[in-house]
Design a protein around this motif. Structure first.
Motif, short mmCIF file in Angstrom:
data_model
loop_
_atom_site.label_atom_id
_atom_site.label_comp_id
_atom_site.label_asym_id
_atom_site.label_seq_id
_atom_site.Cartn_x
_atom_site.Cartn_y
_atom_site.Cartn_z
N PHE A 319 0.85 -1.18 0.00
CA PHE A 319 0.00 0.00 0.00
C PHE A 319 0.89 1.23 0.00
O PHE A 319 1.28 1.74 1.04
N SER A 320 1.21 1.70 -1.20
CA SER A 320 2.13 2.83 -1.36
C SER A 320 1.82 3.52 -2.68
O SER A 320 0.98 3.06 -3.46
N ILE A 321 2.51 4.59 -2.94
CA ILE A 321 2.29 5.35 -4.17
C ILE A 321 2.58 4.50 -5.41
O ILE A 321 2.02 4.72 -6.48
N HIS A 322 3.42 3.49 -5.25
CA HIS A 322 3.80 2.64 -6.37
C HIS A 322 2.68 1.72 -6.81
O HIS A 322 2.70 1.17 -7.91
N SER A 429 2.61 2.88 -17.15
CA SER A 429 3.30 1.76 -17.80
C SER A 429 4.81 1.92 -17.71
O SER A 429 5.54 0.97 -17.39
N ILE A 430 5.30 3.12 -17.98
CA ILE A 430 6.74 3.37 -17.92
C ILE A 430 7.23 3.25 -16.48
O ILE A 430 8.30 2.67 -16.21
N THR A 431 6.45 3.78 -15.53
CA THR A 431 6.84 3.68 -14.11
C THR A 431 6.90 2.22 -13.68
O THR A 431 7.86 1.78 -13.04
N ILE A 475 2.64 17.40 -16.77
CA ILE A 475 3.48 17.82 -15.64
C ILE A 475 3.20 16.94 -14.42
O ILE A 475 4.12 16.48 -13.73
N ILE A 476 1.90 16.68 -14.14
CA ILE A 476 1.53 15.81 -13.01
C ILE A 476 2.10 14.41 -13.20
O ILE A 476 2.62 13.80 -12.26
N CYS A 477 2.03 13.91 -14.43
CA CYS A 477 2.57 12.58 -14.72
C CYS A 477 4.08 12.52 -14.50
O CYS A 477 4.61 11.55 -13.94
N ILE A 478 4.77 13.56 -14.94
CA ILE A 478 6.22 13.61 -14.75
C ILE A 478 6.55 13.65 -13.25
O ILE A 478 7.47 12.96 -12.78
N VAL A 483 8.47 11.22 -8.16
CA VAL A 483 8.19 10.87 -6.76
C VAL A 483 8.21 9.35 -6.58
O VAL A 483 8.78 8.84 -5.61
N SER A 484 7.60 8.63 -7.50
CA SER A 484 7.51 7.18 -7.38
C SER A 484 8.90 6.53 -7.40
O SER A 484 9.22 5.69 -6.55
N ILE A 485 9.71 6.94 -8.36
CA ILE A 485 11.04 6.34 -8.48
C ILE A 485 11.94 6.79 -7.32
O ILE A 485 12.72 6.01 -6.78
N SER A 486 11.80 8.07 -6.92
CA SER A 486 12.62 8.58 -5.81
C SER A 486 12.31 7.84 -4.51
O SER A 486 13.23 7.43 -3.79
N THR A 487 11.03 7.67 -4.20
CA THR A 487 10.67 6.97 -2.98
C THR A 487 11.08 5.49 -3.06
O THR A 487 11.47 4.89 -2.05
#
Length: 851
Positions: A319-322, A429-431, A475-478, A483-487
């Motif tokens: 249960f996370s942003i990912h 998909s890319i994330t 911009i929101i998607c970027i 945020v997703s990759i950083s966390t």
């Protein structure tokens, strides 16, 4: 090469005849006379066809082998006098291996053998099982006179030409401490013909449904295409509500036998696959452990390892942003374990099929037949089905999702909200693709994704952003990606460093060239893999996409000139495919492999997965040209088929695939696949589609079982005992001993478990038991961990690259904080108090006594 648009006068193509027959059957089926008089005749015909399939198709291998062993003496030697070595036999007729070289020997058999059947119960799934034999001409045991298999409840050892055996030695295990019960050993057994009423009814329904769907598609194909996502949603919902999935979770019934209710059966149709232990033994218990955790789907599951296991990098629901980029896990979050497992299996299958269909429509210039068969070639391919519960499938879904999203984004110019939806799905998909963390596929498929995105987006660069709403969405998607990759990195960087510094898998540097190119056509044996185990590898490792790479390679120059819409994309894909093929056979400089990141790409994953997938994409494109343009003359087609036949002959007869199939089945396989190639390049689309559909069903759709629920884990007597103890002692720490399977059983139940499968080493625990780090090279790895209790000093032993054994001094249980022991077999100690015993499973629960 000259285009040939028509057959010779007076001739009629096979596909045309088939089309005509289908047309007349459709007319007849929809006629009033059929409706009134012949419904019974139709259903009787389908019943007979289904009966033929059930008896002769599903029993083909048994019939074939019964012919092989005809006139040979069949004998059961189970109770024949034998000589055991390093085996201890207990009162339950189970052997325990005392060393890693334990065997049973049968002497003076002096009989001709074509097949040996062994039935057994083994404490270690997927262990290696080997037989040795002597012959009149070679009286000594040797590796040349031996056969190897993976342990399963029933093992068949086949001798292609028949061998006279004097003495036979069964090497039951290669590890000390294994528990084996030998149920039956039979020489030249008659292969039993099975009749499964559920399978029979399933085939009957499948034929009827398939035929009427074909009728509906011919009549309402435009409506079906238009509403395909609504139809897919209905089918998906129906399957999830029925808790239907394809997990081999039923394998647990072979290891934990005593059920609460004998009526509970997880497997409905088919058989659970022991070879898919990375699914039923590893990944699925991890999924289920998240649903049983006191914390709501934590990123770090404290029930695994002493300091918890990072479930993000293990590709498990959290249960996370990912979670947004992992929709196949949403079912676990929303509906719990049973519906969640069904959601996971069915959503991935639906996404595979629908995304493959969209990509097929794009590559085949909207040819419906090619798109349907192309989507089946991917979603039900052996490569997908044998690796279904792994990162392989996730990566392919994400790649295709990104391509389809980009394609529809540029095609939806002027529709603001539609474009926002597709830019969002492209982002997710890319994330998701980045978060999977499986470089052997991410690197080569990442390059392929860039090729597709480049040729889709760059020509439309001026219209990528048309208004402020689209700009805000992008911009929101970027920001989400960042945020997703950083966390992800912040949560996992320490654990990733641990993985990178392990002995296994560790830092592998690959420069290419370590692949036998003859094995590239391993899909030739894919039709037999669901029904017969391989002895030279395992069924997952040799699985491949059924593709037509040789024929497309030979005909590419002739058909490429007919391409008008995606010329640059197709030629770039083809050149990239040639480069990937060269990587298999040529060793590249280390600098190039590191710069391109291909140093992470193993040749087998590249050859069987990536090259196979790209070959399918080129097949979709080529098939539309073959069908509409007829670019090759009959003579050129025959020449290509002759070359393909030679390639297939070399691939089968000069590799171990020949020993797997034998002479007769090898030639039947070659004839069938050459016929497929011929119908493809001649543009005989209808008969090609029918034959290809049969091959896909036989080789892919039958791999995984049709299963229901999770009763194989949760509806067991021992499960209820364990859960009752958990209610009283929720923080108690457990260890499973004398068995490397049951630790994952504990994990699935949500118990804090000392050993199990560790994604990366648990140095905190191992440093307590090995303060001098004498055994660090043993436990510094991804590994299954087997514990054996002993009165001697604690030590570690490497069994295989992903399995090590801890000989744990019983007094050290307290050192690592263990409260309870689940033991396969009895162990007596003054600090262990028995609180439960299951004679049927030979399982003991002990409480560790503290003074």
């Amino acid at each position: 090469m000259i285009k040939n648009n028509r057959d010779t006068p007076g001739s009629q193509s096979t596909s045309a005849v088939a089309e005509r027959l289908f047309y007349y059957s459709e007319v007849y089926m929809t006629s009033s006379s059929f409706k009134k008089k012949n419904v019974a005749v139709w259903f009787l015909l389908i019943l007979l066809i289904s009966l033929f399939i059930e008896i002769f198709i599903f029993n083909f291998y048994s019939i074939y082998n019964n012919i092989r062993i005809n006139n040979l003496l069949s004998q059961d030697i189970t109770k024949k006098s034998n000589i055991p070595k390093d085996l201890n036999l207990n009162e339950f007729s189970r052997y325990t291996s005392l060393t890693n070289d334990a065997w049973l020997e049968y002497k003076d058999l002096n009989t001709q053998v074509k097949t040996i059947k062994i039935e057994l119960e083994h404490s270690r799934p997927n262990a290696m099982f080997q037989i040795f034999y002597t012959t009149p001409s070679d009286p000594n045991y040797s590796e040349e006179n031996s056969l190897v298999s993976v342990v399963s409840p029933v093992i068949y050892m086949n001798f292609n030409n028949g061998t006279t055996i004097n003495n036979l030695r069964l090497d039951l295990t290669d590890k000390a401490g294994d528990s084996i019960k030998l149920l039956k050993v039979e020489i030249n057994p008659p292969y039993e013909l099975s009749f499964n009423i559920l399978r029979y009814l399933f085939v009957f329904c499948l034929i009827n449904v398939s035929y009427f769907l074909l009728l509906l598609m011919r009549k309402y194909k435009h409506e079906i295409i238009k509403y395909r996502y609504y139809i897919a949603l209905i089918v998906f919902s129906f399957l999830v509500l029925g808790n239907i999935h394809g997990s081999s979770i039923g394998m647990w019934d072979n290891y934990v036998i005593e059920k609460m209710d004998d009526k509970h059966s997880t497997t409905l149709i088919g058989e659970p696959r022991s070879i898919r232990s990375d699914e039923w033994l590893v990944q699925t218990p991890w999924f289920l452990s998240q649903t049983q955790n006191d914390e709501f789907f934590p990123i770090r599951n404290d029930n695994i390892r002493s300091d918890g296991q990072n479930m993000l990098i293990a590709n498990v629901p959290t249960f996370s942003i990912h979670l947004l980029a992992r929709p196949h896990f949403w079912g676990f979050i929303l509906f719990g374990k049973d519906y969640g497992l069904s959601w996971y299996w069915m959503l991935r299958l639906m996404l595979l099929f629908m995304l493959s269909f969209e990509l097929s429509m794009f590559l085949s210039n909207k040819n419906l037949k090619i798109s349907i068969i192309g989507s089946l070639c991917i979603s039900l391919s052996p490569a997908i089905q044998w690796w279904y519960n792994t990162s392989v499938v996730d990566i392919i879904i994400y790649v295709q999702g990104a391509i389809v999203s980009a394609l529809y984004y540029v095609r939806s110019d002027g529709r603001k909200w539609v474009r926002i939806f597709f830019v969002s799905s492209l982002t997710l998909s890319i994330t998701g693709f980045i978060l999977v963390l499986y470089p052997p596929l991410q690197v080569p498929l990442g390059y392929m994704l860039l090729i597709f995105l480049g040729f889709i987006l760059i020509p439309n660069i001026k219209t990528l952003i048309n208004n402020k709403f689209e700009l805000i969405a992008i911009i929101i998607c970027i920001l989400y990606v960042i945020v997703s990759i950083s966390t992800f990195i912040l949560e996992s960087i320490d654990d990733i460093n641990l993985i990178l510094n392990t002995i296994y898998p560790g830092k592998r540097v690959i420069t290419g060239g370590n692949f036998d190119i003859k094995e590239l056509q391993s899909y030739l044996i894919s039709w037999l893999l669901p029904y017969k185990d391989v002895t030279f590898s395992n069924r997952s490792e040799v699985s491949n996409f059924i593709n037509f790479f040789p024929a497309i390679l030979l005909s590419f120059a002739a058909i490429y000139r007919y391409e008008t819409q995606n010329r640059k994309l197709i030629i770039t894909l083809f050149i990239y495919l040639l480069f990937l093929t060269s990587w298999l056979i040529l060793e590249y400089p280390l600098s190039i492999s590191k710069i391109t990141l291909f140093s992470y790409v193993t040749e087998k994953r590249l050859g069987f997965i990536v090259i196979g997938l790209i070959s399918i994409y080129l097949f979709m494109w080529a098939a539309s040209i073959f069908a509409t343009k007829k670019p090759l003359t009959r003579y050129v087609s025959f020449l290509i088929c002759i070359i393909v036949t030679i390639i297939y002959y070399i691939s089968l007869f000069q590799t171990q695939m020949h020993s797997y199939l034998g002479d007769i089945l090898s030639w039947i396989t070659i004839i069938f696949f050459v016929a497929l190639n011929y119908f493809l390049i001649r543009g005989r689309l209808y008969i090609f589609t029918v034959l290809m559909f049969i091959m896909i069903i036989v080789s892919g759709a039958t791999v995984n079982p049709v299963a229901h629920g999770t009763a194989s884990i949760y509806e067991k007597e021992i499960s209820h005992q364990l859960m009752n103890i958990k209610l009283m002692k929720p923080n108690a720490k457990w260890v499973s001993v004398n068995n490397n399977v049951n630790s994952q059983f504990l994990v699935a139940l949500g118990l804090k478990t000392f050993n199990s499968v560790h994604y990366y080493p648990d140095f905190k625990s191992w440093n307590i038991l090995d303060p001098s780090q004498e055994f660090k090279e043993v436990y510094n790895r991804f590994a299954h961990i087997k514990i054996l209790l002993t009165d001697e000093k604690t030590s570690f032993k490497l069994i295989q690259p992903d399995l090590f054994q801890v000989h744990l001094n019983v007094m050290d249980l307290k050192k690592v904080g263990i409260d309870y022991v689940l033991s396969q077999g009895e162990f007596k100690s003054e600090i262990l108090q028995k609180i439960y015993y299951s004679p049927k499973d030979n399982l003991y629960i002990y409480q560790v006594i503290t003074y």
